[in-house]
Design an enzyme around this catalytic site. Structure first.
Site, PDB file in Angstrom:
ATOM      1  N   MET A  19       2.520   4.865  -3.298  1.00 35.46           N
ATOM      2  CA  MET A  19       3.748   5.028  -2.518  1.00 35.46           C
ATOM      3  C   MET A  19       4.869   5.464  -3.457  1.00 35.46           C
ATOM      4  O   MET A  19       4.875   5.083  -4.636  1.00 35.46           O
ATOM      5  CB  MET A  19       4.126   3.704  -1.852  1.00 35.46           C
ATOM      6  CG  MET A  19       3.142   3.276  -0.788  1.00 35.46           C
ATOM      7  SD  MET A  19       3.482   1.627  -0.181  1.00 35.46           S
ATOM      8  CE  MET A  19       4.902   1.938   0.860  1.00 35.46           C
ATOM      9  N   SER A  21       5.382   8.199  -4.831  1.00 37.32           N
ATOM     10  CA  SER A  21       5.013   9.133  -5.904  1.00 37.32           C
ATOM     11  C   SER A  21       5.383  10.572  -5.574  1.00 37.32           C
ATOM     12  O   SER A  21       5.206  11.464  -6.420  1.00 37.32           O
ATOM     13  CB  SER A  21       3.514   9.032  -6.206  1.00 37.32           C
ATOM     14  OG  SER A  21       2.751   9.430  -5.078  1.00 37.32           O
ATOM     15  N   LYS A  23       4.289  12.282  -2.642  1.00 37.85           N
ATOM     16  CA  LYS A  23       3.243  12.996  -1.913  1.00 37.85           C
ATOM     17  C   LYS A  23       3.819  13.749  -0.711  1.00 37.85           C
ATOM     18  O   LYS A  23       3.491  14.908  -0.495  1.00 37.85           O
ATOM     19  CB  LYS A  23       2.159  12.018  -1.425  1.00 37.85           C
ATOM     20  CG  LYS A  23       1.480  11.249  -2.548  1.00 37.85           C
ATOM     21  CD  LYS A  23       0.407  10.326  -2.019  1.00 37.85           C
ATOM     22  CE  LYS A  23       0.916   9.315  -1.017  1.00 37.85           C
ATOM     23  NZ  LYS A  23       1.950   8.405  -1.581  1.00 37.85           N
ATOM     24  N   SER A  24       4.672  13.059   0.068  1.00 38.22           N
ATOM     25  CA  SER A  24       5.237  13.731   1.251  1.00 38.22           C
ATOM     26  C   SER A  24       6.154  14.879   0.829  1.00 38.22           C
ATOM     27  O   SER A  24       6.130  15.952   1.436  1.00 38.22           O
ATOM     28  CB  SER A  24       6.013  12.730   2.110  1.00 38.22           C
ATOM     29  OG  SER A  24       5.149  11.725   2.577  1.00 38.22           O
ATOM     30  N   GLU A  92      -0.392  10.992   5.144  1.00 40.52           N
ATOM     31  CA  GLU A  92      -0.883   9.606   5.323  1.00 40.52           C
ATOM     32  C   GLU A  92      -2.351   9.606   5.756  1.00 40.52           C
ATOM     33  O   GLU A  92      -2.765   8.801   6.601  1.00 40.52           O
ATOM     34  CB  GLU A  92      -0.010   8.842   6.336  1.00 40.52           C
ATOM     35  CG  GLU A  92       1.467   8.803   5.999  1.00 40.52           C
ATOM     36  CD  GLU A  92       1.787   7.933   4.778  1.00 40.52           C
ATOM     37  OE1 GLU A  92       0.875   7.256   4.243  1.00 40.52           O
ATOM     38  OE2 GLU A  92       2.963   7.951   4.357  1.00 40.52           O
ATOM     39  N   GLN A  94      -4.906   8.544   4.376  1.00 44.73           N
ATOM     40  CA  GLN A  94      -5.700   7.343   4.025  1.00 44.73           C
ATOM     41  C   GLN A  94      -5.934   6.441   5.231  1.00 44.73           C
ATOM     42  O   GLN A  94      -6.871   5.649   5.239  1.00 44.73           O
ATOM     43  CB  GLN A  94      -5.022   6.545   2.893  1.00 44.73           C
ATOM     44  CG  GLN A  94      -3.823   5.695   3.301  1.00 44.73           C
ATOM     45  CD  GLN A  94      -2.520   6.484   3.391  1.00 44.73           C
ATOM     46  OE1 GLN A  94      -2.495   7.660   3.065  1.00 44.73           O
ATOM     47  NE2 GLN A  94      -1.435   5.839   3.808  1.00 44.73           N
ATOM     48  N   CYS A 148       7.332   2.888 -12.318  1.00 44.91           N
ATOM     49  CA  CYS A 148       7.161   1.443 -12.174  1.00 44.91           C
ATOM     50  C   CYS A 148       8.526   0.762 -12.161  1.00 44.91           C
ATOM     51  O   CYS A 148       9.325   0.938 -13.089  1.00 44.91           O
ATOM     52  CB  CYS A 148       6.316   0.892 -13.319  1.00 44.91           C
ATOM     53  SG  CYS A 148       6.172  -0.907 -13.275  1.00 44.91           S
ATOM     54  N   CYS A 151       8.874  -1.781 -15.375  1.00 45.97           N
ATOM     55  CA  CYS A 151       8.953  -1.387 -16.789  1.00 45.97           C
ATOM     56  C   CYS A 151       9.292   0.082 -17.014  1.00 45.97           C
ATOM     57  O   CYS A 151       9.499   0.496 -18.158  1.00 45.97           O
ATOM     58  CB  CYS A 151       7.650  -1.732 -17.502  1.00 45.97           C
ATOM     59  SG  CYS A 151       6.297  -0.605 -17.083  1.00 45.97           S
ATOM     60  N   CYS A 189       1.832  -4.072 -14.714  1.00 44.26           N
ATOM     61  CA  CYS A 189       2.792  -4.867 -13.934  1.00 44.26           C
ATOM     62  C   CYS A 189       2.275  -5.195 -12.529  1.00 44.26           C
ATOM     63  O   CYS A 189       2.905  -5.969 -11.814  1.00 44.26           O
ATOM     64  CB  CYS A 189       4.121  -4.122 -13.830  1.00 44.26           C
ATOM     65  SG  CYS A 189       4.928  -3.848 -15.429  1.00 44.26           S
TER      66      CYS A 189
HETATM   67  P1  ADP Z   1       5.321   9.265  -0.991  1.00 40.57           P
HETATM   68  O1  ADP Z   1       5.000  10.203   0.131  1.00 40.57           O
HETATM   69  O2  ADP Z   1       4.365   9.424  -2.165  1.00 40.57           O
HETATM   70  O3  ADP Z   1       5.470   7.818  -0.566  1.00 40.57           O
HETATM   71  P2  ADP Z   1       7.909  10.504  -0.899  1.00 40.57           P
HETATM   72  O4  ADP Z   1       7.689  11.974  -1.085  1.00 40.57           O
HETATM   73  O5  ADP Z   1       8.109  10.008   0.499  1.00 40.57           O
HETATM   74  O6  ADP Z   1       6.719   9.685  -1.599  1.00 40.57           O
HETATM   75  O7  ADP Z   1       9.190   9.997  -1.733  1.00 40.57           O
HETATM   76  C1  ADP Z   1       9.345  10.248  -3.118  1.00 40.57           C
HETATM   77  C2  ADP Z   1      10.778   9.873  -3.465  1.00 40.57           C
HETATM   78  O8  ADP Z   1      10.923   8.452  -3.404  1.00 40.57           O
HETATM   79  C3  ADP Z   1      11.228  10.216  -4.871  1.00 40.57           C
HETATM   80  O9  ADP Z   1      11.636  11.557  -4.986  1.00 40.57           O
HETATM   81  C4  ADP Z   1      12.419   9.255  -5.054  1.00 40.57           C
HETATM   82  O10 ADP Z   1      13.589   9.813  -4.510  1.00 40.57           O
HETATM   83  C5  ADP Z   1      12.059   8.062  -4.180  1.00 40.57           C
HETATM   84  N1  ADP Z   1      11.689   6.840  -4.905  1.00 40.57           N
HETATM   85  C6  ADP Z   1      11.977   5.569  -4.512  1.00 40.57           C
HETATM   86  N2  ADP Z   1      11.455   4.650  -5.348  1.00 40.57           N
HETATM   87  C7  ADP Z   1      10.793   5.326  -6.327  1.00 40.57           C
HETATM   88  C8  ADP Z   1      10.022   4.953  -7.497  1.00 40.57           C
HETATM   89  N3  ADP Z   1       9.827   3.667  -7.830  1.00 40.57           N
HETATM   90  N4  ADP Z   1       9.490   5.926  -8.252  1.00 40.57           N
HETATM   91  C9  ADP Z   1       9.695   7.219  -7.918  1.00 40.57           C
HETATM   92  N5  ADP Z   1      10.406   7.649  -6.843  1.00 40.57           N
HETATM   93  C10 ADP Z   1      10.944   6.725  -6.041  1.00 40.57           C
HETATM   94 ZN    ZN Z   2       5.079  -1.452 -15.335  1.00 37.52          ZN
END
Ligand code: ADP
Ligand code: ZN
Length: 201
Positions: A19, A21, A23-24, A92, A94, A148, A151, A189
């Protein structure tokens, strides 16, 4: 000519990761570029995820959206397919059943570009739904990372928290409408409670 060796021009690409990362965001970027290239694009997304923009669009955590058809099974994807779509994207993924593996393979064989975004590991760090099989059959796999929150290292895990504490291993893989929350964490972590182990944080 042996049909096995005919080039069809179709392929499967998987955008995997935890989550947050991106992907969307990446799926939306690829969809928009396909539209700019005047491709006919169809976007689906799992019903289970309606976190920001209702069930009719793919939303990223940064607020960008594209219109999407809600589905909760692979057969719904097959039934609702636009026969003229050249690019089929599913977010989504998965949450869908294993039937999506054959649907994706069939589309690629019929010359379609198939873009699949999904969380590759569940809150335990175990493979999530059809993701391993999809990553195995894909021509292209990109694994994205969040940051993360503990950390600052690259995060590949989904930390499930219940009342602010790490969830137990025995809790269900999918909690619909639950009170849990999630954080992006690295391997070191990431915490999952097992047995009678007390919560450390
Ligand atoms: P996913 O589809 O993988 O859940 P999204 O594309 O919806 O991800 O969202 C990615 C965005 O989430 C990043 O560009 C950033 O703005 C935000 N974000 C919030 N928390 C974090 C985190 N811990 N690490 C990286 N991005 C984060
Ligand atoms: Zn960590």
């Amino acid at each position: 000519m042996n049909s096995t060796f005919q080039l069809t021009g179709g392929w499967v690409e998987v955008i995997a990761g935890s989550m947050f990362s991106g992907k969307s965001e990446e799926l939306i970027r690829r969809v928009r570029r396909s539209m700019i290239a005047k491709k006919r694009v169809q976007v689906f997304k799992s019903h289970l995820d309606n976190r920001y923009s209702g069930v009719f669009s793919v939303g990223s955590h940064d607020g960008r959206t594209v219109d999407a058809i809600p589905v909760d099974s692979a057969s719904q994807v097959a039934v609702r397919l636009d026969p003229f779509a050249q690019v089929i994207a599913i977010d989504e993924v998965q949450f869908l059943d294993d039937g999506i593996v054959d649907v994706a393979a069939d589309l690629a064989l019929r010359g379609r570009r198939v873009i699949l975004a999904g969380i590759d590991s569940d809150f335990r760090g175990e493979p999530f739904g059809p993701m391993p099989k999809l990553m195995c059959q894909a021509e292209v796999v990109d694994k994205l990372h969040a940051i993360c929150v503990m950390c600052g290292a690259p995060a590949s895990r989904n930390q499930r928290l219940i009342d602010g504490k790490p969830a137990h291993w025995d809790s269900p893989q999918i909690m619909v409408g639950g009170t849990e929350s999630y954080e992006a964490r690295c391997r070191a972590c990431h915490k999952v409670l097992k047995g009678d182990q007390p919560s450390l944080l």
